[in-house]
Design an enzyme around this catalytic site. Structure first.
Site, PDB file in Angstrom:
ATOM      1  N   HIS A 228       8.332  -8.010   8.784  1.00  0.00           N
ATOM      2  CA  HIS A 228       9.703  -7.522   8.949  1.00  0.00           C
ATOM      3  C   HIS A 228      10.176  -7.758  10.376  1.00  0.00           C
ATOM      4  O   HIS A 228      10.621  -6.851  11.068  1.00  0.00           O
ATOM      5  CB  HIS A 228       9.810  -6.033   8.584  1.00  0.00           C
ATOM      6  CG  HIS A 228       9.691  -5.791   7.116  1.00  0.00           C
ATOM      7  ND1 HIS A 228       9.695  -4.525   6.573  1.00  0.00           N
ATOM      8  CD2 HIS A 228       9.569  -6.641   6.070  1.00  0.00           C
ATOM      9  CE1 HIS A 228       9.572  -4.620   5.255  1.00  0.00           C
ATOM     10  NE2 HIS A 228       9.491  -5.894   4.939  1.00  0.00           N
ATOM     11  N   TYR A 237       1.209  -4.109   6.279  1.00  0.00           N
ATOM     12  CA  TYR A 237       1.072  -5.476   5.791  1.00  0.00           C
ATOM     13  C   TYR A 237      -0.190  -6.155   6.335  1.00  0.00           C
ATOM     14  O   TYR A 237      -0.823  -6.945   5.636  1.00  0.00           O
ATOM     15  CB  TYR A 237       2.306  -6.292   6.165  1.00  0.00           C
ATOM     16  CG  TYR A 237       3.560  -5.852   5.445  1.00  0.00           C
ATOM     17  CD1 TYR A 237       3.890  -6.382   4.200  1.00  0.00           C
ATOM     18  CD2 TYR A 237       4.411  -4.894   5.992  1.00  0.00           C
ATOM     19  CE1 TYR A 237       5.028  -5.974   3.523  1.00  0.00           C
ATOM     20  CE2 TYR A 237       5.550  -4.475   5.327  1.00  0.00           C
ATOM     21  CZ  TYR A 237       5.859  -5.018   4.089  1.00  0.00           C
ATOM     22  OH  TYR A 237       6.983  -4.594   3.423  1.00  0.00           O
ATOM     23  N   ARG A 291       5.043   2.095   8.735  1.00  0.00           N
ATOM     24  CA  ARG A 291       5.859   3.218   8.251  1.00  0.00           C
ATOM     25  C   ARG A 291       5.076   4.138   7.318  1.00  0.00           C
ATOM     26  O   ARG A 291       5.618   5.148   6.839  1.00  0.00           O
ATOM     27  CB  ARG A 291       7.087   2.689   7.521  1.00  0.00           C
ATOM     28  CG  ARG A 291       6.771   1.954   6.225  1.00  0.00           C
ATOM     29  CD  ARG A 291       8.028   1.474   5.518  1.00  0.00           C
ATOM     30  NE  ARG A 291       7.759   0.913   4.204  1.00  0.00           N
ATOM     31  CZ  ARG A 291       7.603  -0.381   3.959  1.00  0.00           C
ATOM     32  NH1 ARG A 291       7.645  -1.242   4.962  1.00  0.00           N
ATOM     33  NH2 ARG A 291       7.365  -0.808   2.732  1.00  0.00           N
TER      34      ARG A 291
END
Length: 704
Positions: A228, A237, A291
């Site tokens: 991102h 990720y 996150r």
């Protein structure tokens, strides 16, 4: 004739009784694959069977399984974007299929379980459940569906396979980074199932192409991981990327699609030069988790990383000792600055410390799928110090998100904005650090939402010196620097003028010499407007991620911060973190000041009392006023260590814009392209460029 009939019925009864003794029945239908796919198919089956579940789990799943093929524990109407619970259905069916094909399971080839596998599979194929998140349809559903299809392929009907194929074809090779790896893996396995070797080869190549240093998202040149945009994503990720790369490496082993041999070196570096740095005492650093601030997630991520290391130990046997050390998560010592991610780690066997920053180059955090909804300041210098690993484990429901450890923040009453993944960055440019592998310095020239501050962290051996200067804003609200915010454990001791104060629950506006809590000491060389709270606080996981119900919880939380007042102009702070401290140690440190400190808007410097270690943050060109003799012609960060016959110098450009820096050092030293004049050695350091910009340059200056 009578005898013949009697014998016939006896034989019939015997056969019937025998067939009822055991419900495990071998299916004789044979699944065949083309020669060039046979080994890959064998690898895939072995991989899935090795994921065997405990039989007690299967027993529990069977108890909640309903006649129509659904589970009573799943709400099939739920369409939440993050952690879509309906996918559990496919996971449960997969668990059934794995144990059904595992010889060591009591459910091996159990015909009753087979019926339930087909009912469960049909329930999904007939309904084609959809969430509101593209990821579930293109990545999650195919990924969960494929193992079941391979394991019971010899029992699949043509109708089942046709319906499943429609779902599998939603995966296409596109995007980059871990999203591309997920998609390409689904395509590779789908192509195998459909006997398409050319498509298998294309997908395998696409996966391997992501095993390289990325200019965009993916593995970076410092072995951190971005997704991102330029955003640190080690534990989100990045961890999935490592898991899937090891999985794919295993699947294509000994086939014509196998990875190039150099790829194992790449995977090794991801672990030993990247991932292992951010796990301590089997807890994953919250600042590296992306996150995903979920319940028990830090421990789960640590466990997932350990599994990866164990698998790599088997694949990369020459480095088994290095992997063993990585598994012992407290063994690693040293300092590492991830210059591509504005992130620095300083650790020993006895403690772990990290600083997470952000800039115009690096995104600090994100909130996606209603996750991390309070994390607006998570990239603003959050400083995590741990001696046990448990100080912040599951603390998120109770955090004051405007007093995150290490941050300097305006204390307004506005709700925190929600950060999207579209690339929010601060206005900070001079952000980065220097490291010699043992010690380091991190710097954040903070500029966000009208608040400016020069912030730096000097990580010298077993102490971290935290400095702030030039703190200014026109906002008519209090500005504070939070020192720590962790679970309360035991009592708090405050030392002031030789007098100890204990059992303090709350204290405002005081000037301590030092504070001790949970074996961590806080030394204040020049006092400061300190504030302390050890109250019981209410919290809810729902305030962190909306997937959780709004259940109110309570915990004792230790909070320590410094106040700078409203509309501060050029305010400052200095404090020293002392892990594994004691009252005696704090008294001694206060009495015998361990460092000389300068803390201004143009320069922040720390020199050890024996002058063997020194660090300098130059916000402008200039000369040091402590440990005189160091001059630079551009902003930079320098770390010095005096050795017996040489001076170890480490330097970096946090702005990542310069090509060279001119340096002058008092004394006569031998160094290439230098000159000695007026008692100083003058030389020019050429700085790394491109993907290496911001990396430390380390030199040894031999004394003449």
């Amino acid at each position: 004739m009578k005898l013949y009939v009697t014998c016939f019925f006896i034989l019939l009864i015997t056969i019937t009784l025998f067939s009822c003794v055991d419900s495990k029945v071998e299916n004789n239908s044979v699944v065949s694959y083309p020669k060039d796919l046979t080994q890959l198919h064998k690898n895939v089956l072995n991989y899935f069977v090795n994921q065997r579940n405990d039989d007690d789990e299967i027993k529990q799943l069977l108890q909640n399984f309903q006649e129509d093929g659904s589970w009573s524990t799943i709400d099939y109407t739920n369409k939440i974007r993050g952690g879509w619970p309906v996918k559990k259905h496919l996971k449960y069916v997969q668990q059934f299929a794995i144990n059904y094909k595992t010889k060591t399971s009591k459910y091996y080839l159990d015909k009753h379980l087979s019926k339930k596998i087909h009912k469960g599979l049909n329930y999904w194929l007939d309904n084609d459940f959809l969430s509101t998140n593209w990821h579930d349809q293109h990545i999650g559903v195919p990924e969960l569906l494929l193992p079941t299809l391979f394991l019971i392929e010899n029992e699949l009907t043509k109708q089942q396979l046709n319906k499943a194929t429609v779902l599998l074809h939603r995966a296409r090779i596109k995007m980059s980074g871990q999203n591309k790896v997920w998609l390409a893996t689904n395509v590779m396995l789908r192509s195998l199932l459909l006997r398409k070797p050319d498509s298998v080869a294309i997908a395998s190549k696409a996966i391997q192409n992501e095993l390289q240093i990325a200019t965009g998202v993916g593995v970076k040149s410092d072995w951190s991981y971005h997704e991102h945009g330029a955003q640190l994503q080690f534990g989100n990720y990045g961890l999935s990327y490592l898991e899937d790369m090891i999985k794919c490496y295993t699947l294509v082993s000994n086939t014509s699609f196998q990875f190039d041999e150099s790829k194992i070196n790449f995977l090794r570096n991801i672990i030993l030069k990247g991932q292992q740095w951010i796990i301590y005492n089997n807890i994953y650093d919250v600042s590296a988790s992306g996150r995903q601030l979920f319940n028990n997630e830090q421990r789960k991520k640590a466990a997932r990383l350990e599994i990866c290391i164990q698998k790599m130990k088997n694949l990369d046997k020459k480095f088994s000792k290095e992997y063993d050390k990585a598994i012992d998560t407290k063994m690693l010592s040293g300092n590492k600055h991830f210059w591509k991610s504005d992130f620095q780690v300083h650790r020993t066997e006895d403690f772990y410390f990290s600083v997470k920053m952000s800039s115009k180059r690096v995104v600090g955090t994100e909130s996606v799928n209603k996750e991390n909804v309070q994390g607006y300041y998570l990239g603003d210098g959050v400083s995590i110090l741990s001696t046990t690993g448990k100080e912040y484990e599951n603390i998120f429901p109770f955090w004051d998100w405007k007093k995150l450890p290490g941050t300097t923040i305006i204390q307004d009453n506005k709700p925190l904005p929600i950060i999207k993944f579209s690339g929010f960055k601060t206005n900070s440019v001079f952000v980065g650090g220097v490291s010699n592998g043992k010690n380091g310095i991190a710097v954040l020239d903070y500029n966000r939402d009208g608040l400016k501050a020069k912030k730096s962290w000097f990580m010298f051996d077993d102490k971290i010196i935290c400095l702030g200067s030039g703190i200014s804003t026109n906002a008519n609200h209090q500005v504070v620097t939070s020192i720590n915010q962790s679970f309360l454990k035991g009592s708090v001791v405050i030392g002031k003028d030789g007098v100890l104060e204990t059992s303090v629950r709350r204290k405002r506006g005081f000037t301590p010499d030092w504070i001790l809590h949970d074996n961590i000491g806080y030394l204040f060389p020049k006092g400061g407007n300190a504030n302390l709270s050890t109250q019981i606080l209410e919290g809810s996981w729902n305030k962190v991620a909306k997937r959780y119900r709004p259940v109110i919880l309570t915990e004792h939380i230790f909070k320590l911060w410094l106040s700078h007042g409203a509309q501060p102009k050029n305010a400052s702070y200095r404090y020293i973190l002392v892990p594994n401290a004691s009252e005696e140690k704090m008294k001694s440190l206060h009495k015998n000041n361990p460092f000389k400190i300068m803390n201004t808007k143009v320069q922040q410097s720390v020199v050890s009392s024996d002058e063997k270690k020194a660090g300098f943050v130059f916000y402008k060109k200039g000369t040091t006023t402590i440990k005189e003799g160091i001059s630079v012609d551009a902003p930079c960060v320098i770390l010095l260590e005096e050795k017996l016959d040489y001076l170890d110098l480490a330097i970096s450009d946090p702005s990542q814009k310069l090509t060279k820096i001119g340096v002058s050092v008092k004394g006569n030293y031998s160094i290439k392209n230098s000159n000695y004049k007026n008692g100083k050695t003058h030389f020019v350091i050429h700085l790394p460029q491109g993907e290496q910009a911001g990396k430390t340059v380390q030199l040894q200056l031999k004394r003449n």
